[in-house]
Design a protein around this motif. Structure first.
Motif, PDB file in Angstrom:
ATOM      1  N   GLY A   2      72.607 -61.713  91.247  1.00 16.15           N
ATOM      2  CA  GLY A   2      72.647 -62.050  89.827  1.00 16.15           C
ATOM      3  C   GLY A   2      71.814 -61.097  88.981  1.00 16.15           C
ATOM      4  N   TRP A   3      72.147 -61.016  87.707  1.00 17.54           N
ATOM      5  CA  TRP A   3      71.429 -60.158  86.763  1.00 17.54           C
ATOM      6  C   TRP A   3      70.594 -61.008  85.823  1.00 17.54           C
ATOM      7  N   LEU A   4      69.624 -60.372  85.166  1.00 16.64           N
ATOM      8  CA  LEU A   4      68.820 -61.015  84.141  1.00 16.64           C
ATOM      9  C   LEU A   4      69.076 -60.313  82.819  1.00 16.64           C
ATOM     10  N   TYR A   5      69.443 -61.091  81.786  1.00 12.91           N
ATOM     11  CA  TYR A   5      69.712 -60.516  80.458  1.00 12.91           C
ATOM     12  C   TYR A   5      68.812 -61.206  79.447  1.00 12.91           C
ATOM     13  N   MET A   6      67.934 -60.419  78.818  1.00 17.55           N
ATOM     14  CA  MET A   6      67.012 -60.916  77.799  1.00 17.55           C
ATOM     15  C   MET A   6      67.388 -60.309  76.455  1.00 17.55           C
ATOM     16  N   ALA A   7      67.822 -61.147  75.521  1.00 19.41           N
ATOM     17  CA  ALA A   7      68.246 -60.653  74.220  1.00 19.41           C
ATOM     18  C   ALA A   7      67.426 -61.314  73.109  1.00 19.41           C
ATOM     19  N   GLY A   8      67.176 -60.561  72.068  1.00 14.73           N
ATOM     20  CA  GLY A   8      66.434 -61.109  70.937  1.00 14.73           C
ATOM     21  C   GLY A   8      65.841 -60.010  70.091  1.00 14.73           C
ATOM     22  N   GLN A   9      65.236 -60.401  68.992  1.00 17.80           N
ATOM     23  CA  GLN A   9      64.700 -59.433  68.047  1.00 17.80           C
ATOM     24  C   GLN A   9      63.518 -58.685  68.632  1.00 17.80           C
ATOM     25  N   SER A  10      63.198 -57.587  68.007  1.00 17.21           N
ATOM     26  CA  SER A  10      62.057 -56.786  68.437  1.00 17.21           C
ATOM     27  C   SER A  10      60.784 -57.604  68.345  1.00 17.21           C
ATOM     28  N   GLY A  11      59.931 -57.484  69.373  1.00 18.31           N
ATOM     29  CA  GLY A  11      58.634 -58.135  69.343  1.00 18.31           C
ATOM     30  C   GLY A  11      58.595 -59.560  69.846  1.00 18.31           C
ATOM     31  N   CYS A  12      59.704 -60.073  70.395  1.00 13.32           N
ATOM     32  CA  CYS A  12      59.716 -61.474  70.835  1.00 13.32           C
ATOM     33  C   CYS A  12      59.315 -61.629  72.300  1.00 13.32           C
ATOM     34  N   GLY A  13      58.994 -60.535  72.986  1.00 11.86           N
ATOM     35  CA  GLY A  13      58.467 -60.636  74.338  1.00 11.86           C
ATOM     36  C   GLY A  13      59.446 -60.305  75.446  1.00 11.86           C
ATOM     37  N   LYS A  14      60.571 -59.697  75.117  1.00 12.05           N
ATOM     38  CA  LYS A  14      61.584 -59.375  76.137  1.00 12.05           C
ATOM     39  C   LYS A  14      61.022 -58.416  77.187  1.00 12.05           C
ATOM     40  N   THR A  15      60.427 -57.315  76.725  1.00  9.32           N
ATOM     41  CA  THR A  15      59.905 -56.317  77.657  1.00  9.32           C
ATOM     42  C   THR A  15      58.766 -56.895  78.488  1.00  9.32           C
ATOM     43  N   HIS A  16      57.952 -57.733  77.880  1.00 11.05           N
ATOM     44  CA  HIS A  16      56.845 -58.364  78.599  1.00 11.05           C
ATOM     45  C   HIS A  16      57.371 -59.144  79.812  1.00 11.05           C
ATOM     46  N   LEU A  17      58.358 -60.003  79.588  1.00  5.30           N
ATOM     47  CA  LEU A  17      58.871 -60.834  80.670  1.00  5.30           C
ATOM     48  C   LEU A  17      59.639 -60.009  81.699  1.00  5.30           C
ATOM     49  N   CYS A  18      60.425 -59.048  81.242  1.00 10.92           N
ATOM     50  CA  CYS A  18      61.169 -58.204  82.185  1.00 10.92           C
ATOM     51  C   CYS A  18      60.226 -57.369  83.037  1.00 10.92           C
ATOM     52  N   THR A  19      59.123 -56.918  82.440  1.00 16.85           N
ATOM     53  CA  THR A  19      58.125 -56.175  83.199  1.00 16.85           C
ATOM     54  C   THR A  19      57.474 -57.063  84.246  1.00 16.85           C
ATOM     55  N   ALA A  20      57.183 -58.309  83.886  1.00 16.50           N
ATOM     56  CA  ALA A  20      56.611 -59.258  84.844  1.00 16.50           C
ATOM     57  C   ALA A  20      57.561 -59.479  86.014  1.00 16.50           C
ATOM     58  N   VAL A  21      58.847 -59.573  85.725  1.00 19.25           N
ATOM     59  CA  VAL A  21      59.850 -59.727  86.784  1.00 19.25           C
ATOM     60  C   VAL A  21      59.831 -58.502  87.694  1.00 19.25           C
ATOM     61  N   CYS A  22      59.811 -57.315  87.100  1.00 19.70           N
ATOM     62  CA  CYS A  22      59.780 -56.078  87.897  1.00 19.70           C
ATOM     63  C   CYS A  22      58.543 -56.029  88.782  1.00 19.70           C
ATOM     64  N   GLY A  23      57.397 -56.454  88.245  1.00 18.91           N
ATOM     65  CA  GLY A  23      56.172 -56.450  89.024  1.00 18.91           C
ATOM     66  C   GLY A  23      56.271 -57.326  90.254  1.00 18.91           C
ATOM     67  N   HIS A  24      56.913 -58.474  90.106  1.00 16.53           N
ATOM     68  CA  HIS A  24      57.069 -59.361  91.255  1.00 16.53           C
ATOM     69  C   HIS A  24      58.002 -58.766  92.306  1.00 16.53           C
ATOM     70  N   PHE A  25      59.081 -58.139  91.875  1.00 11.07           N
ATOM     71  CA  PHE A  25      59.993 -57.534  92.852  1.00 11.07           C
ATOM     72  C   PHE A  25      59.347 -56.333  93.537  1.00 11.07           C
ATOM     73  N   LEU A  26      58.564 -55.561  92.797  1.00 15.38           N
ATOM     74  CA  LEU A  26      57.838 -54.450  93.407  1.00 15.38           C
ATOM     75  C   LEU A  26      56.886 -54.959  94.473  1.00 15.38           C
ATOM     76  N   GLN A  27      56.187 -56.021  94.147  1.00 17.99           N
ATOM     77  CA  GLN A  27      55.232 -56.550  95.105  1.00 17.99           C
ATOM     78  C   GLN A  27      55.931 -57.123  96.334  1.00 17.99           C
ATOM     79  N   ALA A  28      57.166 -57.565  96.150  1.00 21.12           N
ATOM     80  CA  ALA A  28      57.946 -58.074  97.280  1.00 21.12           C
ATOM     81  C   ALA A  28      58.532 -56.939  98.110  1.00 21.12           C
ATOM     82  N   GLY A  29      58.263 -55.674  97.719  1.00 20.35           N
ATOM     83  CA  GLY A  29      58.675 -54.524  98.522  1.00 20.35           C
ATOM     84  C   GLY A  29      59.996 -53.905  98.141  1.00 20.35           C
ATOM     85  N   GLN A  30      60.578 -54.309  97.010  1.00 21.55           N
ATOM     86  CA  GLN A  30      61.863 -53.748  96.602  1.00 21.55           C
ATOM     87  C   GLN A  30      61.654 -52.564  95.664  1.00 21.55           C
ATOM     88  N   SER A  31      62.609 -51.656  95.667  1.00 20.06           N
ATOM     89  CA  SER A  31      62.528 -50.491  94.791  1.00 20.06           C
ATOM     90  C   SER A  31      63.064 -50.851  93.412  1.00 20.06           C
TER      91      SER A  31
END
Length: 266
Positions: A117-146
């Motif tokens: 599955g994919w994750l799609y975060m949509a909304g106006q600038s400054g509402c925290g999309k990049t923050h949450l997507c970065t947090a998701v990436c951090g968890h997958f990195l820590q789980a050993g995925q590229s």
């Protein structure tokens, strides 16, 4: 998601890759350690020291098991997202309003999901999309995925520049196709009116490749999926199909751009 379920997700402990040393500065190793590993769960900075290959990246004539982790760290640093990993965590994402709590809850659920599955975060600038997507990436990195992070405008300009160098273009597209998880930030932002058709062609090529290969893809955008469908139905429908269970679409409202908020406001 119930409060109990959210607390359980917050407490999920991802396995630290073997060979990571936590210290204030890079330790001496054989040869010197160069790859930093950030632990979003504790805020600790680690250094990847592999005994198997002595940090050379190859052992017994083959690529060492540590290389996917090293590549992930390299790409995060190169993209600039590596610095964001330190502050863009689920814990640091404040949720005083219901829409924020929903966005964080769904992003956290995505880190625990199985399949393609994919994750799609949509909304106006400054509402925290990049923050949450970065947090998701951090968890997958820590789980050993590229993970590969790409800022859409920079990626489009790069691929347009490579359009007359087919071998280099193909190599770059192969990178986008084959990485475990691809994060496209600010997807379709500020569409170039002079190259509108070409940009949508590039978008379709990247998205369709990930769709056909069933590769996890994370997208943040100011466009709702319905907006993307109006631009290109084939493109939008593929995103809708893969992100069916994990999409957050935040309506534009005054006060939701947190970059414009002042601590002195009253």
């Amino acid at each position: 998601m119930t409060n109990t379920q959210e607390q359980q997700l917050q407490k999920v402990s991802f396995e630290i890759p073997q060979g990571v040393i936590f210290a204030e500065s890079a330790p001496e190793a054989r040869p010197p350690v160069r790859d930093e590993w950030y632990d979003p769960g504790t805020g600790r900075l680690g250094f990847l020291d592999c005994l198997k290959c002595d940090n050379k990246g190859f052992a017994d004539g083959r690529e060492c098991d540590c290389m996917p982790k090293r590549r992930s760290i390299f790409h995060m640093k190169k993209s600039g997202l590596g610095e964001l990993l330190e502050r863009c965590t689920f814990d640091s994402y404040e949720t005083p309003e219901a829409w924020q709590a929903h966005a964080r809850s769904l992003a956290m659920q995505y880190t625990q999901s199985e399949g393609d599955g994919w994750l799609y975060m949509a909304g106006q600038s400054g509402c925290g999309k990049t923050h949450l997507c970065t947090a998701v990436c951090g968890h997958f990195l820590q789980a050993g995925q590229s993970v590969r992070y790409e800022l859409w405008r920079d990626l489009v300009h790069e691929l347009q520049g490579l359009s007359y160098r087919p071998d280099e273009y193909r190599q770059r597209m192969d990178q986008l196709r084959n990485v475990d998880i691809l994060y496209l930030d600010d997807f379709l932002k500020n569409l170039d009116k002079n190259a509108f058709g070409r940009e949508l062609t590039i978008a379709y090529e990247v998205i369709n490749a990930r769709y056909n290969l069933s590769r996890r893809t994370i997208l943040s955008s100011e466009h709702f999926i319905s907006d993307v469908c109006q631009l290109d139905e084939a493109l939008g429908s593929r995103i809708a199909s893969r992100a069916k269970g994990f999409k957050v679409q935040i309506r534009k409202e005054e006060g939701r751009n947190y970059r414009l908020r002042s601590e002195d406001a009253f």
